[in-house]
Design an enzyme around this catalytic site. Structure first.
Site, PDB file in Angstrom:
ATOM      1  N   SER A 192      53.079 -14.215  -7.840  1.00  0.00           N
ATOM      2  CA  SER A 192      51.939 -13.747  -7.493  1.00  0.00           C
ATOM      3  C   SER A 192      50.750 -14.661  -7.373  1.00  0.00           C
ATOM      4  O   SER A 192      50.543 -15.516  -8.260  1.00  0.00           O
ATOM      5  CB  SER A 192      51.391 -12.487  -8.091  1.00  0.00           C
ATOM      6  OG  SER A 192      52.287 -11.536  -8.347  1.00  0.00           O
ATOM      7  N   ARG A 241      46.656  -9.939 -17.956  1.00  0.00           N
ATOM      8  CA  ARG A 241      46.890 -11.314 -17.530  1.00  0.00           C
ATOM      9  C   ARG A 241      46.007 -12.399 -18.020  1.00  0.00           C
ATOM     10  O   ARG A 241      45.668 -13.349 -17.422  1.00  0.00           O
ATOM     11  CB  ARG A 241      47.069 -11.321 -16.113  1.00  0.00           C
ATOM     12  CG  ARG A 241      48.135 -10.756 -15.389  1.00  0.00           C
ATOM     13  CD  ARG A 241      49.551 -11.092 -15.712  1.00  0.00           C
ATOM     14  NE  ARG A 241      50.365  -9.944 -15.149  1.00  0.00           N
ATOM     15  CZ  ARG A 241      50.959  -8.972 -15.823  1.00  0.00           C
ATOM     16  NH1 ARG A 241      50.395  -8.726 -16.970  1.00  0.00           N
ATOM     17  NH2 ARG A 241      51.652  -8.023 -15.203  1.00  0.00           N
ATOM     18  N   GLU A 249      46.124 -16.551  -9.559  1.00  0.00           N
ATOM     19  CA  GLU A 249      46.892 -16.511 -10.733  1.00  0.00           C
ATOM     20  C   GLU A 249      47.356 -17.717 -11.265  1.00  0.00           C
ATOM     21  O   GLU A 249      47.280 -17.987 -12.431  1.00  0.00           O
ATOM     22  CB  GLU A 249      47.975 -15.456 -10.482  1.00  0.00           C
ATOM     23  CG  GLU A 249      48.841 -15.241 -11.834  1.00  0.00           C
ATOM     24  CD  GLU A 249      50.037 -14.478 -11.944  1.00  0.00           C
ATOM     25  OE1 GLU A 249      49.685 -13.196 -11.337  1.00  0.00           O
ATOM     26  OE2 GLU A 249      50.858 -14.867 -12.548  1.00  0.00           O
TER      27      GLU A 249
HETATM   28  C1  LIG Z   1      59.392 -15.628  -8.889  1.00  0.00           C
HETATM   29  C2  LIG Z   1      58.113 -15.612  -9.803  1.00  0.00           C
HETATM   30  C3  LIG Z   1      57.828 -14.333 -10.253  1.00  0.00           C
HETATM   31  C4  LIG Z   1      57.042 -14.206 -11.460  1.00  0.00           C
HETATM   32  N1  LIG Z   1      56.965 -12.821 -12.002  1.00  0.00           N
HETATM   33  C5  LIG Z   1      55.993 -12.834 -12.909  1.00  0.00           C
HETATM   34  C6  LIG Z   1      55.753 -11.362 -13.431  1.00  0.00           C
HETATM   35  O1  LIG Z   1      56.345 -10.422 -13.204  1.00  0.00           O
HETATM   36  N2  LIG Z   1      54.969 -11.184 -14.450  1.00  0.00           N
HETATM   37  C7  LIG Z   1      54.339 -12.373 -15.101  1.00  0.00           C
HETATM   38  O2  LIG Z   1      53.134 -12.159 -15.750  1.00  0.00           O
HETATM   39  N3  LIG Z   1      54.077 -13.425 -14.206  1.00  0.00           N
HETATM   40  C8  LIG Z   1      55.152 -13.865 -13.298  1.00  0.00           C
HETATM   41  N4  LIG Z   1      55.461 -15.030 -12.846  1.00  0.00           N
HETATM   42  C9  LIG Z   1      54.505 -16.107 -13.333  1.00  0.00           C
HETATM   43  C10 LIG Z   1      55.042 -17.191 -14.365  1.00  0.00           C
HETATM   44  O3  LIG Z   1      56.602 -16.864 -14.487  1.00  0.00           O
HETATM   45  C11 LIG Z   1      54.680 -16.319 -15.811  1.00  0.00           C
HETATM   46  O4  LIG Z   1      53.265 -16.485 -15.801  1.00  0.00           O
HETATM   47  C12 LIG Z   1      55.239 -17.345 -16.844  1.00  0.00           C
HETATM   48  O5  LIG Z   1      54.810 -16.742 -18.286  1.00  0.00           O
HETATM   49  C13 LIG Z   1      54.846 -18.776 -16.900  1.00  0.00           C
HETATM   50  O6  LIG Z   1      55.709 -19.456 -17.778  1.00  0.00           O
HETATM   51  P1  LIG Z   1      55.848 -21.164 -17.671  1.00  0.00           P
HETATM   52  O7  LIG Z   1      56.681 -21.555 -18.811  1.00  0.00           O
HETATM   53  O8  LIG Z   1      56.650 -21.425 -16.241  1.00  0.00           O
HETATM   54  O9  LIG Z   1      54.394 -21.540 -17.590  1.00  0.00           O
HETATM   55  P2  LIG Z   1      53.752 -22.911 -16.929  1.00  0.00           P
HETATM   56  O10 LIG Z   1      53.672 -22.832 -15.676  1.00  0.00           O
HETATM   57  O11 LIG Z   1      54.485 -24.072 -17.482  1.00  0.00           O
HETATM   58  O12 LIG Z   1      52.425 -22.759 -17.836  1.00  0.00           O
HETATM   59  C14 LIG Z   1      51.469 -22.017 -17.361  1.00  0.00           C
HETATM   60  C15 LIG Z   1      50.186 -21.930 -18.239  1.00  0.00           C
HETATM   61  O13 LIG Z   1      50.690 -21.859 -19.686  1.00  0.00           O
HETATM   62  C16 LIG Z   1      50.148 -23.003 -20.435  1.00  0.00           C
HETATM   63  N5  LIG Z   1      51.251 -22.998 -21.375  1.00  0.00           N
HETATM   64  C17 LIG Z   1      52.677 -23.222 -21.010  1.00  0.00           C
HETATM   65  N6  LIG Z   1      53.471 -23.420 -22.311  1.00  0.00           N
HETATM   66  C18 LIG Z   1      52.495 -23.453 -23.474  1.00  0.00           C
HETATM   67  C19 LIG Z   1      52.260 -23.417 -24.581  1.00  0.00           C
HETATM   68  N7  LIG Z   1      53.411 -23.461 -25.452  1.00  0.00           N
HETATM   69  N8  LIG Z   1      51.268 -23.339 -25.403  1.00  0.00           N
HETATM   70  C20 LIG Z   1      50.247 -23.010 -24.648  1.00  0.00           C
HETATM   71  N9  LIG Z   1      50.063 -23.136 -23.470  1.00  0.00           N
HETATM   72  C21 LIG Z   1      51.184 -23.232 -22.688  1.00  0.00           C
HETATM   73  C22 LIG Z   1      50.106 -24.212 -19.451  1.00  0.00           C
HETATM   74  O14 LIG Z   1      49.451 -25.255 -19.744  1.00  0.00           O
HETATM   75  C23 LIG Z   1      49.456 -23.301 -18.194  1.00  0.00           C
HETATM   76  O15 LIG Z   1      48.315 -23.123 -18.195  1.00  0.00           O
HETATM   77  C24 LIG Z   1      56.311 -15.127 -12.058  1.00  0.00           C
HETATM   78  C25 LIG Z   1      56.580 -16.483 -11.393  1.00  0.00           C
HETATM   79  C26 LIG Z   1      57.687 -16.589 -10.509  1.00  0.00           C
HETATM   80  C27 LIG Z   1      57.892 -18.008  -9.695  1.00  0.00           C
END
Ligand SMILES: Cc1cc2nc3c(=O)[nH]c(=O)nc-3n(C[C@H](O)[C@H](O)[C@H](O)COP(=O)(O)OP(=O)(O)OC[C@H]3O[C@@H](n4cnc5c(N)ncnc54)[C@H](O)[C@@H]3O)c2cc1C
Length: 340
Positions: free
Chosen positions: A237, A159, A333
């Site tokens: 999480s 992570r 997280e």
């Molecule tokens: C119901 C649920 C289940 C989940 N299950 C999992 C799981 O099983 N495993 C897991 O790992 N995570 C899980 N997550 C967490 C999350 O979905 C992941 O971490 C996902 O990769 C985040 O993507 P996002 O586009 O929503 O990121 P955001 O929330 O938009 O951004 C997260 C971080 O990444 C940065 N970021 C976003 N896009 C970019 C980019 N293009 N370049 C540089 N930085 C960037 C942002 O600045 C921030 O720091 C879960 C979340 C939810 C709500």
């Protein structure tokens, strides 16, 4: 008033951004860079791992909304796939499975964008994006140029990655993965997955069945969006599984807690188990408007009356309780955007 971060995050918390930009066309990135006013922007994908402050972001926010997947055969049944940052990870997984490409099938149902997946090395069911990633193309805000970072330069860990360690330095524009043409999924290496798919550990189920089984299992456990009912506002999480020493691991094992080694061989305890060991449970009210999910203690949800400050304080309370009772430190997280 500017664009509210609450409208773009799955916790539905967060005030206005000083400046709001959306990146929609891969060719137009330089226009976005030129339009950014002030400090380095905060980058937002799907907002599913972001806890945005109540008073918003005092600077620019860029939402990554570029779409597109291209594929190129590179021999021996391997296919190099390049994915634009704003492409939902779930859509990439569905596309790969439909194309008969193995390598990301267990990541189905993780919310958010493909561009964000390398940031925390998103993973589930024993698979992580780092397993198949060969490179990312990114904008380096420090040097003002586009760079290609190979997998080693991304410094993936459990992570974590260089993007998490140095937040704001790079914006990931696209992600390149090497997938394998196969009707079979990667070997099942995770006990719960074996049970869910009803196959032995090490089996290679049909790609389509593995992918469908993972999404069905996540849905049944409230691990994918949309979640119905009181748990709808969440970021998955709330804490990372903490690293533990051999000695701490023994203590946890002695009280019935699970200990495992991550892909780098680091011993980790289960954050969910530690919380339950300290008295938290599904549906538990931690603070006004902040509750453990009704299905899973490790997921902390926001309800009416929640604020980002209250949510962050509730996570600190939970972590303090675990630290006082077990000596193990929990780290949240979800990302909290740094102040400019
Ligand atoms: C119901 C649920 C289940 C989940 N299950 C999992 C799981 O099983 N495993 C897991 O790992 N995570 C899980 N997550 C967490 C999350 O979905 C992941 O971490 C996902 O990769 C985040 O993507 P996002 O586009 O929503 O990121 P955001 O929330 O938009 O951004 C997260 C971080 O990444 C940065 N970021 C976003 N896009 C970019 C980019 N293009 N370049 C540089 N930085 C960037 C942002 O600045 C921030 O720091 C879960 C979340 C939810 C709500």
């Amino acid at each position: 008033m500017g664009e509210l971060l609450a409208d773009h995050t799955t916790l539905r918390l967060g005030g206005a951004a000083d400046q709001w930009l959306t990146h929609t066309s891969p060719d137009a990135w330089h226009e976005v860079v030129r339009a950014v006013e002030g400090p380095r922007p905060f980058i937002l994908g799907g907002g599913s791992n972001t806890l945005a402050p109540d008073d918003g972001h005092p600077g620019p926010v860029v939402r990554m909304a570029t779409r597109g997947i291209t594929a190129r055969a590179v021999g021996d049944g391997r296919v190099e796939v390049t994915v634009q940052a704003g492409e939902p990870l779930a859509d990439l997984v569905a596309w790969a499975v439909a194309e008969g490409l193995s390598g990301v099938e267990y990541l189905g149902g993780i919310p958010g964008t493909t561009g964000a997946a390398p940031v925390q090395n998103a993973g589930a069911y024993g698979q992580q994006i780092a397993d198949r990633l060969t490179a990312v193309t990114a904008w380096d805000w420090q040097h003002g140029r586009t760079v290609r970072l190979d997998a080693a330069a991304c410094r993936f860990r459990y992570r974590s990655s260089v993007f998490k360690v140095q937040p704001g330095r790079w914006t990931i524009l696209s992600v390149t993965l090497r997938l394998v043409r196969s009707g079979r999924a990667a070997p099942v290496g995770y006990g719960h997955l074996a049970q869910a798919l009803n196959v032995p550990l090490g089996a290679r189920p049909l790609l389509t069945e593995a992918a469908a089984g993972v999404v069905a299992d996540r849905r049944a456990r409230g691990l994918t969006l949309p979640v119905q009912g009181p748990d709808v506002r969440q970021a998955g999480s709330a804490f990372l599984n903490p690293p533990v020493t051999e000695q701490k691991a023994e203590t946890v094992r002695a009280t019935g807690g699970p200990i495992y080694r991550d892909a780098d061989g680091v011993l980790r305890a289960s954050a969910g188990w530690l919380l339950e060991h300290c008295g938290y449970g599904p549906g538990w009210r931690v603070a006004p408007g902040v509750y453990c999910s009704t299905r899973r203690t490790l997921t902390v949800t926001a309800r009416d009356g929640a604020t980002a400050a209250g949510f962050a304080a509730a996570l600190r309370t939970m972590a303090t309780q675990v630290a006082e009772s077990t000596g193990i430190e929990l780290r949240p997280e979800p990302v909290q955007p740094a102040r400019a």
